[in-house]
Design a protein around this motif. Structure first.
Motif, short mmCIF file in Angstrom:
data_model
loop_
_atom_site.label_atom_id
_atom_site.label_comp_id
_atom_site.label_asym_id
_atom_site.label_seq_id
_atom_site.Cartn_x
_atom_site.Cartn_y
_atom_site.Cartn_z
N ALA A 38 43.73 35.79 36.14
CA ALA A 38 42.30 35.58 35.88
C ALA A 38 41.85 36.22 34.57
O ALA A 38 40.76 35.93 34.08
CB ALA A 38 41.47 36.12 37.05
N HIS A 39 42.68 37.09 34.00
CA HIS A 39 42.28 37.82 32.79
C HIS A 39 43.22 37.58 31.61
O HIS A 39 43.31 38.41 30.71
CB HIS A 39 42.18 39.32 33.10
CG HIS A 39 41.06 39.65 34.05
ND1 HIS A 39 41.23 39.74 35.41
CD2 HIS A 39 39.73 39.87 33.83
CE1 HIS A 39 40.07 40.04 35.99
NE2 HIS A 39 39.14 40.11 35.06
N TRP A 66 45.00 38.82 39.62
CA TRP A 66 44.07 39.49 38.71
C TRP A 66 44.52 39.27 37.26
O TRP A 66 43.69 38.97 36.38
CB TRP A 66 44.02 40.99 39.05
CG TRP A 66 43.01 41.75 38.25
CD1 TRP A 66 41.72 42.02 38.61
CD2 TRP A 66 43.19 42.34 36.95
NE1 TRP A 66 41.09 42.72 37.62
CE2 TRP A 66 41.97 42.93 36.58
CE3 TRP A 66 44.26 42.41 36.06
CZ2 TRP A 66 41.79 43.59 35.37
CZ3 TRP A 66 44.09 43.06 34.85
CH2 TRP A 66 42.85 43.64 34.52
#
Lengths: 378, 378
Positions: B89-90, B86
């Motif tokens: 991805a950010h 996560w």
């Protein structure tokens, strides 16, 4: 009325009767000629394209005739007239400097002292003047109440019918705002909701929202509206760098609370036109996605500006509060005015219905009424 | 997988298993925490506001646990975990410089060599993979054809039902595109129409248009689509100053061809996000109103850029042409792809129906299909 017109090949310089001077380019005049070969007489649409205008266009003549402008274009050898009043209304030879975050004439920003604009259901249906005043309030203040309406479910669609068209979404043509057991959205609970704009994860965002009350006997559940343009102005005045950050980088918004739905947008919290006009506010704590388009070395300042904007939005000095009674509703300009809800609980019930619509229809209906009856504009 | 996590009070520095380094701020991590007190487990919406986060927030601890990040915030004393994937991805600690007029990954701009993306009516109704490919083509290329459909009036509404919702306007839920005696719009004549985006005078503009053929035996009447993003890229490459002018000043658009309708907008021909991404093209010779927001000393250069953009749009090397047969239709992304019509006349008839819809529904349906079946994405 025009006093004089002088020209060279590419520019005509006008002096109006009051002494105002303005220049117009040959290419601009030719493109905007009002003759029936350039504009279709029936529907007013332009019949030529930019490529139809000769690249070597020039002004062969320009003179004042009966107070209006008459020009002859070469090589077409085409002579057309421009009414002085039309030219005066379309002057672009003027100062175009604006302060970032400016708003157009006709927009009045407000804080909590504003008396909520309000119209009566029967009145707006029967009386064009009342309807026009109600629409004008939405245009000027970004919201207006409507009282004295029926309490049948679906009545909110009749509100939209007064000026335009519902925007259907995955939430349906309209949706029920009341407590649900497995809510797909926190709006469908008794929780208080911070002031927000709806559906910032949708692009294009719905530009109007109607919230219509059918039952509201629960404790709490008051509505509060906040002028997002005013909050943006406060941020600009107090922290211009913070304002520039929120306008200068896209935020991200997302909603995937239901099966088959995955809505995402990449838009700034404060949207400006290229020349700095306030276009839209997007602010929603529930649906803000991780912001990933702000450089690392600006992120802390971005968040500080976001916090500051949130403080203005939460400031009791900013909000106008009211508790809707059954048969009452309000419209918000969802690109500008945020709406909040106080939490509710206990005995009694609260049942609102909501729907979306768009500003184009509302502003068009208002403009057409103003054109048809300009004398009622005061 | 994470290799290491180091921190001070306000920033954690991560090294991923592949050696990539990325920093995250405490405030960003706290706002985006994934725990059930921060994000509602059922619908994923954020339960806290920016004001709920302590202003004196700091990182008390940060460590790698089972390959993921675990951090403790003070003064809350709150410990939360962030999956490594996560975080990866950010990542926002990266280069954010963009060339003006950039487009996002997944957008492919094109010229006349493109084979028109096309799907079959029965196939998109029966086969999710076919439907997904058809929607993905609209997302990537900005248009797609649909063939083999019924020839009953109103069938175009079934096209919209496949992915979203019709946007009703003053033209109705849908409208008839055929020759009329007193046309309220030049579309309702046999005239050729320069490539254009529809309804730029509407704000928000309809972001999708469906044109559905019921009869087309007249001579002419071919459809042509042009990638407005590609035209903008050509202008940017050949004349960056001209590109900046069309993106940097609002144009004006207007339609008042029917009673009770007066639609006006103030938007640039080339709309960019604050960080220079192509957001929308607005180009329509018929409904361009006088441009009055460009300073006098930039107007000639603005018009030169407008002419140049028009030349790219009219360039046969740019357009993809096809003649719709009865039962065939196409969708265009009306924020990007322009559509033109060759004039038609003589024996035979031409009858199309058109409607508007919005991209949010189409992109949401596509994204939800991709989330449900990621393996079919290749």
């Amino acid at each position: 009325m025009l006093r004089t017109a002088t020209h060279d090949g590419s520019v005509v310089t006008l002096v109006f009767a009051d002494g105002t001077r303005a220049r117009f380019h040959a290419i601009w005049l030719r493109d905007n000629a009002l003759d029936p070969e350039t504009r279709a007489p029936g529907n007013g649409q332009r019949l030529i394209t930019i490529g139809d205008i000769p690249a070597d266009l020039s002004l062969a003549a320009a003179e004042v005739a009966n107070g209006d402008l008459q020009v002859t274009f070469q090589p077409e050898g085409k002579t057309v007239a421009f009414p002085a009043a039309w030219l005066r209304a379309h002057v672009y030879d003027r100062d175009h400097t604006h302060r970032p975050g400016w708003t157009e004439a006709g927009i009045t920003t407000w804080e909590s002292g504003l008396a909520a604009p309000c119209a009566d259901w029967a009145d707006v249906h029967a009386n064009p003047r009342a309807k026009r005043g109600w629409l004008a309030a939405v245009a000027e203040f970004g919201f207006a109440k409507l009282t004295g309406g029926p309490t049948e479910p679906g009545s909110l669609l009749k509100v939209a019918d007064l000026f335009g068209y519902v925007r259907e979404t995955n939430y349906g043509p309209y949706f029920e705002v009341r407590t649900e057991v497995n809510p797909t959205n926190l709006a469908y609970t008794g929780l208080g909701l911070q002031a927000h704009t709806d559906n910032p994860y949708r692009d294009p965002v719905p530009t109007l929202q109607i919230l219509y009350c059918l039952e509201n006997s629960a404790e709490g559940g008051d509505s509060i509206v906040v002028d997002g343009f005013r909050a943006a102005e406060r941020l600009r005045d107090d922290n211009p760098e913070g304002f520039a950050l929120l306008a200068g980088y896209p935020a991200r918004f997302e909603y995937k609370g239901s099966d088959g739905v995955c809505l995402r947008s990449r838009r700034p919290m404060i949207e400006l036109s290229p020349d700095g006009q306030l276009v839209a506010i997007r602010f929603n704590n529930r649906s803000s996605a991780p912001f990933v388009d702000i450089p690392f070395d600006r992120m802390e300042a971005y968040y500080a500006a976001y916090r500051q904007l949130g403080e203005y939005i939460d400031d009791p000095a900013m909000g106008v509060a009211f508790k809707l009674e059954p048969g009452e509703s309000f419209i918000v300009d969802n690109t500008r005015v945020l709406h909040a809800r106080k939490g509710y609980s206990g005995a009694g019930s609260r049942w609102l219905q909501g729907c979306y619509a768009d500003k184009d229809g509302l502003l068009s209906t208002l403009a057409a009424m103003e054109m048809a009856q300009p004398e009622a504009a005061e």
